[in-house]
Scaffold this motif. Structure first.
Motif, PDB file in Angstrom:
ATOM      1  N   THR A  38     -51.341 -45.740 -24.207  1.00 39.08           N
ATOM      2  CA  THR A  38     -50.916 -44.346 -24.142  1.00 39.08           C
ATOM      3  C   THR A  38     -50.148 -44.119 -22.847  1.00 39.08           C
ATOM      4  OG1 THR A  38     -52.878 -43.527 -22.971  1.00 39.08           O
ATOM      5  CG2 THR A  38     -52.999 -43.617 -25.377  1.00 39.08           C
ATOM      6  N   ILE A  39     -49.369 -43.043 -22.829  1.00 39.58           N
ATOM      7  CA  ILE A  39     -48.714 -42.584 -21.615  1.00 39.58           C
ATOM      8  C   ILE A  39     -48.895 -41.077 -21.537  1.00 39.58           C
ATOM      9  CG2 ILE A  39     -47.019 -44.456 -21.595  1.00 39.58           C
ATOM     10  CD1 ILE A  39     -44.943 -42.496 -22.677  1.00 39.58           C
ATOM     11  N   ALA A  65     -47.978 -40.652 -11.339  1.00 42.67           N
ATOM     12  CA  ALA A  65     -47.218 -41.141 -12.487  1.00 42.67           C
ATOM     13  C   ALA A  65     -46.606 -39.964 -13.241  1.00 42.67           C
ATOM     14  CB  ALA A  65     -48.112 -41.947 -13.427  1.00 42.67           C
ATOM     15  N   CYS A  66     -45.388 -40.146 -13.732  1.00 43.41           N
ATOM     16  CA  CYS A  66     -44.697 -39.126 -14.512  1.00 43.41           C
ATOM     17  C   CYS A  66     -43.999 -39.782 -15.697  1.00 43.41           C
ATOM     18  CB  CYS A  66     -43.659 -38.391 -13.666  1.00 43.41           C
ATOM     19  SG  CYS A  66     -44.344 -37.372 -12.344  1.00 43.41           S
ATOM     20  N   SER A  67     -43.867 -39.020 -16.787  1.00 34.19           N
ATOM     21  CA  SER A  67     -43.188 -39.520 -17.983  1.00 34.19           C
ATOM     22  C   SER A  67     -41.881 -38.768 -18.211  1.00 34.19           C
ATOM     23  CB  SER A  67     -44.089 -39.359 -19.216  1.00 34.19           C
ATOM     24  OG  SER A  67     -45.166 -40.244 -19.168  1.00 34.19           O
ATOM     25  N   THR A  68     -40.885 -39.506 -18.667  1.00 34.77           N
ATOM     26  CA  THR A  68     -39.581 -38.919 -18.967  1.00 34.77           C
ATOM     27  C   THR A  68     -39.538 -38.439 -20.409  1.00 34.77           C
ATOM     28  OG1 THR A  68     -38.582 -40.981 -19.763  1.00 34.77           O
ATOM     29  CG2 THR A  68     -38.564 -40.590 -17.378  1.00 34.77           C
ATOM     30  N   GLN A  69     -38.522 -37.643 -20.718  1.00 32.47           N
ATOM     31  CA  GLN A  69     -38.337 -37.198 -22.102  1.00 32.47           C
ATOM     32  C   GLN A  69     -37.961 -38.369 -23.004  1.00 32.47           C
ATOM     33  OE1 GLN A  69     -39.088 -34.284 -23.230  1.00 32.47           O
ATOM     34  NE2 GLN A  69     -39.392 -33.219 -21.272  1.00 32.47           N
ATOM     35  N   TRP A  72     -40.649 -42.983 -21.304  1.00 34.16           N
ATOM     36  CA  TRP A  72     -41.069 -43.953 -20.288  1.00 34.16           C
ATOM     37  C   TRP A  72     -41.938 -43.267 -19.253  1.00 34.16           C
ATOM     38  CZ3 TRP A  72     -40.415 -49.192 -19.899  1.00 34.16           C
ATOM     39  CH2 TRP A  72     -39.538 -49.784 -20.813  1.00 34.16           C
ATOM     40  N   GLU A  73     -43.013 -43.951 -18.854  1.00 32.92           N
ATOM     41  CA  GLU A  73     -43.868 -43.459 -17.784  1.00 32.92           C
ATOM     42  C   GLU A  73     -43.666 -44.344 -16.553  1.00 32.92           C
ATOM     43  OE1 GLU A  73     -48.335 -42.139 -17.971  1.00 32.92           O
ATOM     44  OE2 GLU A  73     -48.281 -44.277 -17.498  1.00 32.92           O
TER      45      GLU A  73
END
Length: 224
Positions: A38-39, A65-69, A72-73
């Motif tokens: 999971t992310i 940690a951050c996830s993009t639209q 990708w995390e």
């Protein structure tokens, strides 16, 4: 990086190095040895931090940690040694979900690099493939397979891990796991996670059978 990290920082043992191979990740994730597939939700971030103690010494890990639209995390784990009063390692990880339907489960892909900030040099990298599948309303299975590169030793090691998560109550998960690096003896871990509204509290204990050491950990994960 598991035992390689130990050679540089004997107190870190399993939880540290496998923390780099187990991104945030986190049905397990955080300080747990085995990552999940999971992310974080697209456009959201989380901060994971934990401290581990072994052989009378402690380290602190901070991992935003951050996830993009685009799915990708990205995570940046930092390792701080309480005994040396300095940041000893910093990493960069990228993780994405490959498929959400592989034999009834999800498959992810993680790649990462680690920098030794004490010697100011590249320490190595890793690739990990987590797989997670809900077996029923209570049990979830997590499998990890990957490889790590030690730049100093100039060799590759296999990474592996198996974990189960049991939903004890609506807010409490119990996590049991085993993981290893190459042909070394495995590490066994047991922990619990209490889920609040926007943050989780983790408690864990792990036994590294290769060096006969026990690691105690407490962690906090905050979403924002």
């Amino acid at each position: 990086m598991l035992r390689n990290t130990m050679k540089k920082l004997p107190l870190t043992s399993a939880l540290l190095a496998l923390a780099f191979t187990s991104s945030t990740a986190f049905a397990n994730g955080g300080h747990f040895l085995v990552d999940d597939a999971t992310i974080t939700d697209p456009g959201t971030c989380q901060l994971e931090t934990w401290t581990s103690r072994v052989s009378g010494e402690s380290v602190w890990i901070l991992q935003p940690a951050c996830s993009t639209q685009g799915g990708w995390e990205f995570a940046v784990p930092l390792v701080y040694s309480w005994s040396d009063s300095e940041v000893t390692e910093v990493g960069l990880e990228a993780k994405t979900i490959v498929s959400e339907d592989v034999y009834g489960g999800a498959l992810a892909f993680t790649v990462g690099l680690v920098m030794d900030t004490v010697d100011d040099e590249f320490a190595g990298g890793f690739v990990n493939i987590p797989y997670s599948r809900e077996l029923n309303a209570y049990w979830t299975l997590h499998l990890n397979a990957g490889t790590e590169y030690d730049r100093i030793g100039k060799y590759w090691n296999a990474l592996w891990g198996v974990a189960t998560t049991y939903a004890l109550t609506q807010h409490i998960d119990v996590i049991m796991e085993v993981a290893g690096v190459g042909s070394d003896d495995p590490i066994f871990g047991f922990g619990a996670r209490y889920q609040f509204d926007r943050f989780d509290l983790d408690l864990g204990i792990a036994r590294d059978t290769q060096v006969n050491d026990t690691i105690y950990t407490i962690g906090l994960n905050v979403a924002f």
